[in-house]
Scaffold this motif. Structure first.
Motif, PDB file in Angstrom:
ATOM      1  N   LEU A 285       0.846  -1.189   0.000  1.00  0.00           N
ATOM      2  CA  LEU A 285       0.000   0.000   0.000  1.00  0.00           C
ATOM      3  C   LEU A 285       0.885   1.244   0.000  1.00  0.00           C
ATOM      4  O   LEU A 285       1.975   1.247   0.574  1.00  0.00           O
ATOM      5  N   THR A 286       0.423   2.288  -0.640  1.00  0.00           N
ATOM      6  CA  THR A 286       1.231   3.483  -0.801  1.00  0.00           C
ATOM      7  C   THR A 286       0.334   4.731  -0.815  1.00  0.00           C
ATOM      8  O   THR A 286      -0.885   4.625  -1.000  1.00  0.00           O
ATOM      9  N   LEU A 287       0.967   5.894  -0.655  1.00  0.00           N
ATOM     10  CA  LEU A 287       0.259   7.172  -0.799  1.00  0.00           C
ATOM     11  C   LEU A 287       0.460   7.771  -2.184  1.00  0.00           C
ATOM     12  O   LEU A 287      -0.056   8.852  -2.474  1.00  0.00           O
ATOM     13  N   ALA A 288       1.210   7.080  -3.028  1.00  0.00           N
ATOM     14  CA  ALA A 288       1.499   7.583  -4.376  1.00  0.00           C
ATOM     15  C   ALA A 288       0.230   7.586  -5.224  1.00  0.00           C
ATOM     16  O   ALA A 288      -0.835   7.116  -4.810  1.00  0.00           O
ATOM     17  N   GLU A 289       0.364   8.089  -6.449  1.00  0.00           N
ATOM     18  CA  GLU A 289      -0.776   8.113  -7.363  1.00  0.00           C
ATOM     19  C   GLU A 289      -1.208   6.691  -7.716  1.00  0.00           C
ATOM     20  O   GLU A 289      -0.420   5.756  -7.658  1.00  0.00           O
ATOM     21  N   VAL A 290      -2.478   6.553  -8.085  1.00  0.00           N
ATOM     22  CA  VAL A 290      -3.002   5.238  -8.457  1.00  0.00           C
ATOM     23  C   VAL A 290      -2.279   4.735  -9.705  1.00  0.00           C
ATOM     24  O   VAL A 290      -2.266   5.425 -10.733  1.00  0.00           O
ATOM     25  N   PRO A 291      -1.652   3.552  -9.659  1.00  0.00           N
ATOM     26  CA  PRO A 291      -1.006   3.021 -10.859  1.00  0.00           C
ATOM     27  C   PRO A 291      -2.037   2.644 -11.915  1.00  0.00           C
ATOM     28  O   PRO A 291      -3.239   2.550 -11.624  1.00  0.00           O
ATOM     29  N   GLU A 292      -1.567   2.415 -13.117  1.00  0.00           N
ATOM     30  CA  GLU A 292      -2.480   2.135 -14.238  1.00  0.00           C
ATOM     31  C   GLU A 292      -3.358   0.934 -13.949  1.00  0.00           C
ATOM     32  O   GLU A 292      -4.546   0.930 -14.250  1.00  0.00           O
ATOM     33  N   THR A 293      -2.767  -0.119 -13.399  1.00  0.00           N
ATOM     34  CA  THR A 293      -3.549  -1.304 -13.029  1.00  0.00           C
ATOM     35  C   THR A 293      -3.678  -1.335 -11.514  1.00  0.00           C
ATOM     36  O   THR A 293      -3.228  -2.275 -10.861  1.00  0.00           O
ATOM     37  N   GLY A 294      -4.296  -0.306 -10.958  1.00  0.00           N
ATOM     38  CA  GLY A 294      -4.338  -0.191  -9.519  1.00  0.00           C
ATOM     39  C   GLY A 294      -5.704   0.145  -8.971  1.00  0.00           C
ATOM     40  O   GLY A 294      -6.707   0.184  -9.676  1.00  0.00           O
ATOM     41  N   PHE A 295      -5.720   0.391  -7.673  1.00  0.00           N
ATOM     42  CA  PHE A 295      -6.962   0.697  -6.977  1.00  0.00           C
ATOM     43  C   PHE A 295      -6.664   1.721  -5.889  1.00  0.00           C
ATOM     44  O   PHE A 295      -5.507   1.983  -5.529  1.00  0.00           O
ATOM     45  N   SER A 296      -7.723   2.298  -5.363  1.00  0.00           N
ATOM     46  CA  SER A 296      -7.614   3.284  -4.294  1.00  0.00           C
ATOM     47  C   SER A 296      -8.671   2.977  -3.245  1.00  0.00           C
ATOM     48  O   SER A 296      -9.813   2.645  -3.582  1.00  0.00           O
ATOM     49  N   LEU A 297      -8.278   3.073  -1.962  1.00  0.00           N
ATOM     50  CA  LEU A 297      -9.199   2.788  -0.878  1.00  0.00           C
ATOM     51  C   LEU A 297      -9.198   3.943   0.123  1.00  0.00           C
ATOM     52  O   LEU A 297      -8.133   4.458   0.486  1.00  0.00           O
ATOM     53  N   PRO A 298     -10.366   4.347   0.601  1.00  0.00           N
ATOM     54  CA  PRO A 298     -10.421   5.393   1.634  1.00  0.00           C
ATOM     55  C   PRO A 298      -9.921   4.831   2.966  1.00  0.00           C
ATOM     56  O   PRO A 298     -10.185   3.679   3.311  1.00  0.00           O
ATOM     57  N   PHE A 299      -9.193   5.643   3.706  1.00  0.00           N
ATOM     58  CA  PHE A 299      -8.526   5.159   4.915  1.00  0.00           C
ATOM     59  C   PHE A 299      -8.497   6.290   5.942  1.00  0.00           C
ATOM     60  O   PHE A 299      -8.191   7.435   5.620  1.00  0.00           O
ATOM     61  N   THR A 300      -8.824   5.958   7.180  1.00  0.00           N
ATOM     62  CA  THR A 300      -8.776   6.932   8.267  1.00  0.00           C
ATOM     63  C   THR A 300      -7.662   6.544   9.232  1.00  0.00           C
ATOM     64  O   THR A 300      -7.614   5.402   9.712  1.00  0.00           O
ATOM     65  N   VAL A 301      -6.756   7.475   9.511  1.00  0.00           N
ATOM     66  CA  VAL A 301      -5.581   7.201  10.336  1.00  0.00           C
ATOM     67  C   VAL A 301      -5.970   7.171  11.816  1.00  0.00           C
ATOM     68  O   VAL A 301      -6.537   8.130  12.343  1.00  0.00           O
ATOM     69  N   ASP A 302      -5.626   6.060  12.499  1.00  0.00           N
ATOM     70  CA  ASP A 302      -5.887   5.917  13.937  1.00  0.00           C
ATOM     71  C   ASP A 302      -4.611   5.945  14.771  1.00  0.00           C
ATOM     72  O   ASP A 302      -4.619   6.398  15.911  1.00  0.00           O
ATOM     73  N   LEU A 303      -3.500   5.408  14.205  1.00  0.00           N
ATOM     74  CA  LEU A 303      -2.256   5.289  14.968  1.00  0.00           C
ATOM     75  C   LEU A 303      -1.085   5.252  14.006  1.00  0.00           C
ATOM     76  O   LEU A 303      -1.179   4.636  12.935  1.00  0.00           O
ATOM     77  N   ILE A 304       0.011   5.899  14.386  1.00  0.00           N
ATOM     78  CA  ILE A 304       1.230   5.891  13.574  1.00  0.00           C
ATOM     79  C   ILE A 304       2.377   5.358  14.415  1.00  0.00           C
ATOM     80  O   ILE A 304       2.638   5.867  15.510  1.00  0.00           O
TER      81      ILE A 304
END
Length: 359
Positions: A285-304
């Motif tokens: 998983l990454t914060l980069a742009e969506v790759p051509e054969t990729g997906f994106s999911l919404p995510f809420t940060v709880d702990l780092i």
């Protein structure tokens, strides 16, 4: 050297079954790790190979010879225990040479074998000491030396590093693996630490509730887990699992997760609308742009959790717990809503009903 073949091995304690028909083939010179949660039967299996537990049914073969009814001392198998099992009233040299003494080897032969093994293990300066004067790592080396000096056909290790601190565990696992390769002796190693298993083994055997879930090379087990149990047990942090529904469109399969519709690279041979579980490893998983054969999911940060080279970011996706291992040191905030991206080729698909891997 030796091959070990286990056929339909079962163990009951009274009416309670502990091992349920274990089949396992270990080649000559292999380093094999048995992994699984506490109580899964891995130590029981090891003790049965050693002859310390009786066999309810099935067979254990050493070089093609069934050894079920052979006493432990006659199996030519050496075992290294978790608690070292050293004799406190004996010196290092006496502990290491004790098995040869029982065999009535000559004092000269015992002395030569002990000194040779001690030099190999860095124990030459400690031969006259007693176990109480040694560190944990040195005691573990003595326990290993006592096994090595016999030149057995098989080494058995029962969680030998669990009493050591983290730094010493890393050092000792390197030493054990290097030594085993040098000697070429077949080794069976029990651990609950999947990192030990991944770094040391030629073959990993994942056990669960007295059964084998998967056998394979470390990378094979990591990249293609056979089911949901293996997927979550192997890997740290564990694989993310998100429930969804399978959909088909001509020759393409999709997973619907909440409002997201994620295209898969492969057609999944499962009926449309079947409940499935999508798996994705945190490092994919990454914060980069969506790759051509990729997906994106919404995510809420709880702990780092910063670990130095990367950060483990824990949160939620479609109300499911999720973690991403991010190499970028972005200024994320707790409670922040972000998008995590990945490639479709990294998605694992499991049948929710059976837990079996589908792709």
């Amino acid at each position: 050297m030796a091959t070990v073949n286990i056929q339909q091995l079962r163990k009951n304690y009274g009416a309670i079954p502990v091992l349920h028909g274990i089949d396992l083939n270990i080649a000559d010179g292999q380093f094999v790790s048995l992994v699984g949660a506490s109580g899964c039967g891995k130590s029981t299996l090891l003790r049965m190979i050693a002859g310390l537990e009786s066999v309810t049914s099935g067979a254990i073969e050493l070089n093609g010879r069934v050894i079920n009814d052979i006493s432990p001392k006659d199996r030519d198998i050496a075992m290294v225990f978790q608690n070292y099992a050293l004799y406190p009233h004996m010196t290092v040299a006496q502990n290491m040479g004790f098995s040869l003494h029982l065999r009535k080897e000559s004092p000269a032969r015992i002395d030569a074998a002990v000194k040779e093994t001690a030099a190999m293990l860095g124990l030459s300066n400690y031969l006259d000491r007693y176990p109480k004067a040694l560190s944990g790592g040195q005691r573990q080396r003595v326990a290993m030396g006592r096994a090595i000096v016999r030149h057995p056909q098989v080494f058995l290790f029962d969680e030998p590093l669990s009493n050591l601190d983290a730094k010493l565990r890393v050092q000792m696992r390197i030493e054990i693996r290097t030594l085993q390769r040098k000697l070429g002796t077949t080794a069976i190693y029990v651990t609950h630490d999947q990192m030990e298993a991944m770094t040391m083994s030629d073959l990993i055997v994942v056990m669960n509730a007295g059964r084998i879930e998967q056998v394979g090379a470390p990378i094979e087990v990591y990249d293609r887990p056979a089911n949901l149990f293996v997927a979550t047990f192997i890997g740290s942090p564990a694989m993310n699992l998100i429930e969804g529904v399978l959909e088909h469109d001509e020759n393409t399969s999709f997973i619907k997760v909440g409002s997201q519709r994620i295209a898969l690279e492969r057609h999944i041979d499962l009926a449309a609308s079947s409940p499935v579980v999508m798996g994705i490893r945190p490092e994919h998983l990454t914060l980069a742009e969506v790759p051509e054969t990729g997906f994106s999911l919404p995510f809420t940060v709880d702990l780092i959790e910063p670990t130095g080279a990367e950060s483990h970011v824990y949160g939620r996706c479609a109300e499911a717990p999720m973690v991403a291992s991010l190499s970028r040191r972005d200024d994320l905030k707790l409670g922040q809503a972000i998008q995590l991206r990945g490639r479709c080729e990294h998605i694992h698909v499991f049948d929710k009903a059976s837990g079996a891997r589908m792709a």
